[in-house]
Design a protein around this motif. Structure first.
Motif, short mmCIF file in Angstrom:
data_model
loop_
_atom_site.label_atom_id
_atom_site.label_comp_id
_atom_site.label_asym_id
_atom_site.label_seq_id
_atom_site.Cartn_x
_atom_site.Cartn_y
_atom_site.Cartn_z
N PRO A 84 66.23 -25.23 -4.09
CA PRO A 84 64.94 -25.81 -3.67
C PRO A 84 65.10 -27.13 -2.91
O PRO A 84 64.37 -27.38 -1.96
N ARG A 85 66.08 -27.94 -3.33
CA ARG A 85 66.25 -29.24 -2.68
C ARG A 85 66.59 -29.08 -1.20
O ARG A 85 66.05 -29.78 -0.35
N ASP A 86 67.49 -28.12 -0.88
CA ASP A 86 67.88 -27.92 0.51
C ASP A 86 66.76 -27.29 1.32
O ASP A 86 66.57 -27.60 2.50
N ALA A 87 66.01 -26.38 0.65
CA ALA A 87 64.89 -25.76 1.34
C ALA A 87 63.85 -26.83 1.70
O ALA A 87 63.30 -26.83 2.81
N ALA A 88 63.61 -27.76 0.77
CA ALA A 88 62.65 -28.83 1.03
C ALA A 88 63.13 -29.69 2.19
O ALA A 88 62.34 -30.12 3.03
N LYS A 89 64.44 -29.92 2.25
CA LYS A 89 65.00 -30.75 3.33
C LYS A 89 64.77 -30.07 4.68
O LYS A 89 64.45 -30.73 5.66
N GLN A 90 64.92 -28.73 4.72
CA GLN A 90 64.67 -28.00 5.97
C GLN A 90 63.22 -28.13 6.42
O GLN A 90 62.93 -28.27 7.59
N ARG A 91 62.30 -28.09 5.43
CA ARG A 91 60.87 -28.10 5.78
C ARG A 91 60.43 -29.44 6.37
O ARG A 91 59.44 -29.50 7.08
N ARG A 92 61.14 -30.52 6.04
CA ARG A 92 60.76 -31.83 6.56
C ARG A 92 60.69 -31.84 8.08
O ARG A 92 59.91 -32.58 8.67
N ASP A 93 61.55 -31.02 8.71
CA ASP A 93 61.64 -31.05 10.17
C ASP A 93 60.62 -30.15 10.83
O ASP A 93 60.57 -30.06 12.05
N VAL A 94 59.86 -29.42 10.02
CA VAL A 94 58.88 -28.48 10.58
C VAL A 94 57.50 -28.89 10.08
O VAL A 94 57.21 -28.82 8.89
N GLY A 95 56.65 -29.34 11.01
CA GLY A 95 55.30 -29.72 10.63
C GLY A 95 54.43 -28.50 10.53
O GLY A 95 54.70 -27.48 11.16
N MET A 96 53.37 -28.60 9.71
CA MET A 96 52.46 -27.46 9.62
C MET A 96 51.03 -27.94 9.53
O MET A 96 50.72 -28.86 8.77
N VAL A 97 50.16 -27.30 10.32
CA VAL A 97 48.73 -27.63 10.33
C VAL A 97 47.99 -26.37 9.92
O VAL A 97 48.22 -25.30 10.48
N PHE A 98 47.12 -26.50 8.90
CA PHE A 98 46.51 -25.32 8.29
C PHE A 98 45.07 -25.11 8.77
O PHE A 98 44.40 -26.05 9.20
N GLN A 99 44.62 -23.86 8.62
CA GLN A 99 43.25 -23.53 9.00
C GLN A 99 42.25 -24.39 8.22
O GLN A 99 41.28 -24.88 8.79
N HIS A 100 42.50 -24.57 6.92
CA HIS A 100 41.56 -25.34 6.11
C HIS A 100 42.05 -26.77 5.85
O HIS A 100 41.77 -27.34 4.81
N PHE A 101 42.80 -27.30 6.77
CA PHE A 101 43.27 -28.70 6.80
C PHE A 101 44.19 -29.05 5.64
O PHE A 101 45.24 -29.64 5.84
N ASN A 102 43.74 -28.73 4.38
CA ASN A 102 44.52 -29.04 3.19
C ASN A 102 44.93 -30.51 3.10
O ASN A 102 46.03 -30.82 2.67
#
Lengths: 254, 303
Positions: free
Chosen positions: A83-101
């Motif tokens: 999980p730690r490495d997966a979280a590190k990968q996600r840092r570099d990918v931004g995400m914008v959601f339909q319901h803002f969240n």
């Protein structure tokens, strides 16, 4: 030639017996804007979620900036990332959601500095200065102290974009960013996205806004039934669709 | 006199009369007055004894013991409750079943019975020791030689409370929309950070009101710890004194007054906690935000 920012090779995704993606192959170069259109249930959102490893793929290969998403390859076998490495990968990918969240218990400014301070360990003062800069960029410098419930949908989505930008991502995924908005608020969000595209941000956008696709996209992909039916430059796909399903879909939209 | 057309005269109408409200109020006041008069003149209430013992040092010490018992039982209940709630929501089937069995046992048996059981704990296990099985021992306590009834009472109440707190916390966590997990995950937060920074603060809004009820309920449940037996708390102490002087009613009233006073203080605390954790929920501006806006209006410098 450098590795593409996103490279999908025959990506499949099953939820149990249900096949949602049945072999999606595409690539997005750095600085490119890819727009994905298609009817609901065609797998567009699932594909975006796979790129961010919110869902893991069932078959095929998916690379972001040359690195395998969610797995590590060793001695010809794939190993799930901890999980730690997966979280590190996600840092570099931004995400914008339909319901803002947006986080409802934090102000606009707190929403933006949250991840830089706690995930990237950026100093408080620097994160806040950057957040104010970003709020200014999305035209909301006067709303720093407002809670999400006090903002309109369009303003919330612009804060969400600023929140994604605060992590300095290599690419941003937009999952129907204007679908939950009143028609008169769509424009302000699209304007921010156009500006971002103009600044060279790599973007993958799932949307029904054909005007935006025509104006901004470098590549347009039409998905249906978990596969890419047709792709190409938006000008060609929109004005001269080759496939029957694309024609039927576009005629309903326009 | 001319009337300014921009601001018409305020309406000056005869207000609607409410004769039934007045009648109901009078009836109730008369009934209450009769009851108070009756109670004040009835010697069996023993008001002089009440006045004598209400601020008695033994009683106030016992009240303090009750507060401490409530505090430690709730601390144990909340900590273990969080752990159980997270275990029940975890994907690990071992954790889920352990949490389920715990809830099944501790919610399925009366707290009084549990307290009697904890009182008998030193009979079941004469000593505690920490060490390697069949090997050396590092730590050894003789349970029967100690007076640990306070600890047993707090543990007994706390373990029972944990089962209820677990359900309250689980409901709170479940009330946070999935999008909040996704947004946090997408920002690169770990599962634990998502829980701590995003989910639990939002779950608190749902968790606090029933937890306030649990604290108040716990304060009163401490009167059951005579089952352990531990009798230095408020009710036990009041009963002991009344047993000696043969005046149960005034001492019951003394205990009731103290319970009521402590509960009232707790209710005030709950009000402020609820207000803190409901921030961001309403579209209404907070007083701080209104101040800032007013300052901006009058041309004060922006901070």
């Amino acid at each position: 030639m450098t590795a593409p920012m996103v490279l999908a090779e025959a990506v499949c995704k099953n939820f149990g017996a249900l096949k949602v993606l049945k072999g999606v192959t595409l690539h997005v170069q750095k600085g490119e804007v890819l727009v994905i259109v298609g009817p609901s249930g065609s797998g567009k959102s699932t594909f975006l979620r796979c790129i961010n490893h919110l869902d893991n793929i069932s078959a095929g290969r998916l690379y972001v900036d040359g690195r395998l998403v969610g797995y590590r390859e060793a001695r010809g076998k794939l190993h799930e990332l901890p999980p730690r490495d997966a979280a590190k990968q996600r840092r570099d990918v931004g995400m914008v959601f339909q319901h803002f969240n947006l986080f409802p218990h934090r102000t606009a400014l707190e929403n933006i500095v949250e991840a830089p301070i706690h995930v990237k360990k950026v100093k408080h003062g620097r994160a806040e200065a950057r957040a104010r800069e970003l709020l200014d960029q999305v035209g909301l410098s006067d709303k720093a102290a407002a809670y999400p419930a006090q903002l309109s949908g369009g303003q919330q989505q612009r804060v969400a974009i600023a929140r994604a930008l605060a992590m300095d991502p290599k690419l941003i995924l937009f999952d129907e960013p204007t679908s939950a908005l009143d028609p008169e608020l769509v424009g302000e969000v699209l304007a921010v996205m156009k500006k971002l595209a103009g600044e060279g941000m790599t973007m993958l956008v799932v949307t029904h806004e054909m005007g935006f696709a025509r104006e901004v996209a470098d590549q347009l992909v039409f998905m249906d039934g978990g596969v890419i039916v047709e792709s190409g430059h938006p000008r060609d796909v929109l004005s001269d669709p080759q496939h029957e399903r694309t024609k039927a879909f576009l005629s309903k939209l326009l | 006199m001319t009337v300014d057309s921009a601001s018409p005269a305020p309406i000056d109408a005869v207000p609607l009369r409410h004769p039934w409200r007045w009648l109901a109020a009078v009836v109730i006041i008369v009934l209450v007055a009769l009851f108070v008069y009756g109670a004040a003149t009835n010697a069996a209430y023993g008001w002089s004894t009440y006045r004598e013992y209400i601020f008695d040092q033994r009683i106030s010490e016992a009240a303090w013991n009750t507060v401490q018992l409530t505090f430690w039982a709730m601390v144990l209940g909340v900590l273990l409750g969080v752990l159980l709630a997270i275990m029940r929501l975890s994907p690990n089937p071992v954790f889920t079943s352990v949490a389920w069995v715990y809830l099944w046992i501790f919610r399925g048996t009366p707290v009084y019975v549990q307290l009697v059981f904890w009182g008998l704990f030193p009979t079941l296990y004469q000593h505690l020791q920490l060490g390697v099985p069949f090997g050396p021992s590092f730590f050894h306590v003789d349970l029967q030689g100690l007076s640990i009834s306070f600890i047993l009472a707090a543990v007994g109440l706390g373990l029972n409370e944990a089962a209820y707190m677990a359900e309250i916390i689980r409901a709170g966590i479940n009330s946070v929309p999935e999008g909040q997990f996704e947004a946090s995950t997408a920002l690169g937060m770990s599962w634990w950070m998502t829980m701590r920074r995003t989910v639990l603060p939002q779950a608190m809004r749902v968790i606090i009101p029933p937890t306030g009820n649990e604290v108040i309920s716990m304060l009163k449940t401490t009167s059951l710890v005579t089952a352990v037996p531990y009798s230095l708390e408020l009710y036990g102490r009041a009963r002991d004194i009344s047993g000696v002087i043969f005046k149960p009613i005034p001492l019951l009233l003394v205990a009731a007054t103290w319970y009521l006073a402590i509960t009232s203080v707790l209710m005030v605390g709950q009000y402020y906690l609820e207000r803190y954790f409901s921030r961001g929920i309403s579209r209404k501006l907070t007083s701080k935000q209104l101040e800032a806006l007013a300052a901006a209006q009058t041309g004060a410098a922006h901070p």
